[in-house]
Design a protein around this motif. Sequence first.
Motif, mmCIF file in Angstrom:
data_model
loop_
_atom_site.group_PDB
_atom_site.id
_atom_site.type_symbol
_atom_site.label_atom_id
_atom_site.label_comp_id
_atom_site.label_asym_id
_atom_site.label_seq_id
_atom_site.Cartn_x
_atom_site.Cartn_y
_atom_site.Cartn_z
ATOM 1 N N ASN A 421 0.808 -1.209 0.000
ATOM 2 C CA ASN A 421 0.000 0.000 0.000
ATOM 3 C C ASN A 421 0.848 1.270 0.000
ATOM 4 O O ASN A 421 2.043 1.253 0.297
ATOM 5 N N HIS A 422 0.170 2.339 -0.337
ATOM 6 C CA HIS A 422 0.751 3.682 -0.337
ATOM 7 C C HIS A 422 -0.208 4.587 0.422
ATOM 8 O O HIS A 422 -1.395 4.690 0.069
ATOM 9 N N ARG A 458 -3.961 3.706 -0.481
ATOM 10 C CA ARG A 458 -4.188 3.030 -1.758
ATOM 11 C C ARG A 458 -3.609 1.625 -1.706
ATOM 12 O O ARG A 458 -2.439 1.439 -1.357
ATOM 13 N N ASN A 459 -4.424 0.635 -2.056
ATOM 14 C CA ASN A 459 -3.976 -0.751 -2.169
ATOM 15 C C ASN A 459 -3.358 -0.925 -3.555
ATOM 16 O O ASN A 459 -4.060 -0.902 -4.567
ATOM 17 N N ASN A 460 -2.043 -1.101 -3.603
ATOM 18 C CA ASN A 460 -1.361 -1.196 -4.890
ATOM 19 C C ASN A 460 -1.712 -2.477 -5.646
ATOM 20 O O ASN A 460 -1.547 -2.534 -6.868
ATOM 21 N N ARG A 461 -2.191 -3.501 -4.943
ATOM 22 C CA ARG A 461 -2.528 -4.757 -5.612
ATOM 23 C C ARG A 461 -3.875 -4.665 -6.330
ATOM 24 O O ARG A 461 -4.060 -5.231 -7.408
ATOM 25 N N THR A 462 -4.826 -3.956 -5.719
ATOM 26 C CA THR A 462 -6.166 -3.877 -6.305
ATOM 27 C C THR A 462 -6.468 -2.523 -6.928
ATOM 28 O O THR A 462 -7.419 -2.395 -7.698
ATOM 29 N N GLY A 463 -5.700 -1.506 -6.560
ATOM 30 C CA GLY A 463 -5.985 -0.157 -7.035
ATOM 31 C C GLY A 463 -7.039 0.554 -6.213
ATOM 32 O O GLY A 463 -7.350 1.724 -6.480
ATOM 33 N N GLY A 464 -7.605 -0.111 -5.205
ATOM 34 C CA GLY A 464 -8.631 0.509 -4.371
ATOM 35 C C GLY A 464 -8.061 1.586 -3.463
ATOM 36 O O GLY A 464 -6.919 1.486 -2.993
ATOM 37 N N VAL A 465 -8.854 2.620 -3.217
ATOM 38 C CA VAL A 465 -8.436 3.742 -2.380
ATOM 39 C C VAL A 465 -9.456 3.939 -1.264
ATOM 40 O O VAL A 465 -10.668 3.982 -1.523
#
Length: 710
Positions: A421-422, A458-465
Amino acid sequence: MHPTRLALLIAALLPTAFLPRPAAAAEPVAAEPSADAAAPTDLDRVQVLGQRYLPEYSVRRTRSATRTDTPLRDVPQAITVVTDKLIEDQAMTGLADTFRYLPGVGTAQGEGNRDAPVLRGIATTADFFVDGMRDDVQYIRDLYNVERVEALKGPNAMVFGRGGSGGVINRITRQADGEDHRALSLLWGSWGRRRASVDLGTGIGEAGSGLRLNAMAEDSGSFRHDVRLKRHGVNPTLGLALGEATRLQLGYERFQDERTADRGVPSAFGRPLDIPRATFVGNPQASPVEATVDAFDAVLSHTTRNGLELRNHLRWADYDKFYQNVFPTGYAPATGLVSLGAYSNATRRRNLFNQTDAVWTLETGGVRHTLLAGAEFGRQVTDNRRLTGYFGNATSLLVPLADPTTTVVPDFRPSATDADNHGIARSAAVYVQDQIAFGPHWQAILGVRHDDFRMELRNNRTGGVLRTRDRVFAPRAGLVYKPVEALSLYASYSDSFLPRAGEQLASLTASNASLKPERFRNRELGLKWDLAPDLQASWALYRLTRNNVAITDPADPTRLLLVDGQTADGMELGLAGRVNAHWQLMGGYAWQKARIASTQSASVRAGNRVAMVPTHSASLWNRYDFNDRWGVGLGVVYRGAVFATADDLVQLPGFTRVDAAVFWTLSPTLRLQLNIENLGDRRYFASAHSNQNISPGAPRNAWLGVNLRF
């Protein structure tokens, strides 16, 4: 100026600052002495050589607890301070070494890669501060540049903002003060431990201006097989007196720590396994820890003509942390096999904080007010990535207990649940406080802070924020009664909050993002008593509650409930200072009853004891100087039995450990010391992270130190 350039500038100036100062050009010798030859002369400064070294174990004042310069006796809060003199006398090197002399503060294992104190029953890896500024990344801190370590007990968001659920640990660092500092320390110890540190300072220009450099390097082994530690740090500071009323303090630190992540031994039948203390369970070669910290501080202070004190502190810090570990996850007595697991984790965080305080003192109708108003702004950017270790296609490896050290290196790759994540956290706060003195006997402190905390993850694996925002008021109130000047009795209330993003800003989920933050409330009674001019005693009785803990609704698994999660009742005693010209001591005792109030876990029941919190704990260190040349130290550390986790299934037995030291002053500038830890070679278990990760205490070991002041 960029902090790296500032460090290079200071480093370039320092060698010339410590060179012998050239003599002035020779003047013609007069035939007769001048009539005013004996007239007094103002000197820039005087360097005193040959002064007897007198360590001190107590302090009188602090700014950390109230954000104003206040006597410790007038602060309605339990505070314990470990000074640099006690640190030196005990040859402490890491922050965790100080915890054993902080009543009510214990320590967990921290998976062998981070400091993990337990304050009043609340475990934390983030409630650390440096000179009052947040230092919340998970790593292991050193003491090479520390003037003192302060433990401020109980939640107090009014002063420190979010977190600080059981209190905070604040390091006060050494600063350039215009004085001469010339000290070198060398340490050699058991298992090939080697360490050197230096403290160099000098005045420049105007009185009060100066340069100072603290630096350290260590390369050490351990009583644990194949466990290594390498670290070094450098901290140059520059202090400038910009006129009589203005001061600028600049500092930069570069700190690197490399070590082996050692997660101890597993358990069986409710106790840690009693195997040789040196045995490493896992793969030490595949368990590296690396932490790098670059931090820049700038403090500008100014006092106006009408007495208004203004202070601004800017801190920028860049943290780069990586660890990987192969560790025990269980033991099967029937087969004699230990199961091993593995994972790695990388964290990068960039912190930027700015604090501004305005302090004004005035008197109205015989009442003295010390008014504080301030603001704090912060931005934290965090990148976090975890990988699971696979042994072939399995996430575990079985090894015999008879030989639990493996050379197998797992393959690290992401699992479906590993974090990547970021996050960006933004905070803005304003606060006001009034310290009121109603004559010589009564004082009060009233304050409130408003925090606006925003988090984007931001979940870098799913792109969800996910995004969340918390706006929280945090009050503080205290009343102090002083029947005589040397004694103060107090009552206080304070609280704090922890956003759903968690202390490491990575716990935000779709299910908890809309929930209120956890709240922590502390109610406390206490006293502080100067038994002698240099001997301080303290007592505190408290109740700390943890509320708004999220659990799954038993009637609707899709919904979360907020419940009371934990209650901690306790009593603390502290004693620090000088009994007489020859005898100094530092000690304390804590009684704690920390219990789980509500839970959704099948293995953790309401009423269970909180992990790593002993009912009784105590410590006492004595230093006695027979004369100017010889002194001895004797310390006793006691900790009652604790549970490794809140399921109360595995218990670490209580223990008593004895430490000792001998001090030999060869000259006013040279001192030798020998420190012996665990004098009786007591077998004990020091800390735990889980039921299967329990750290054995070190056997008898020694440090030989050379301390030079020149």
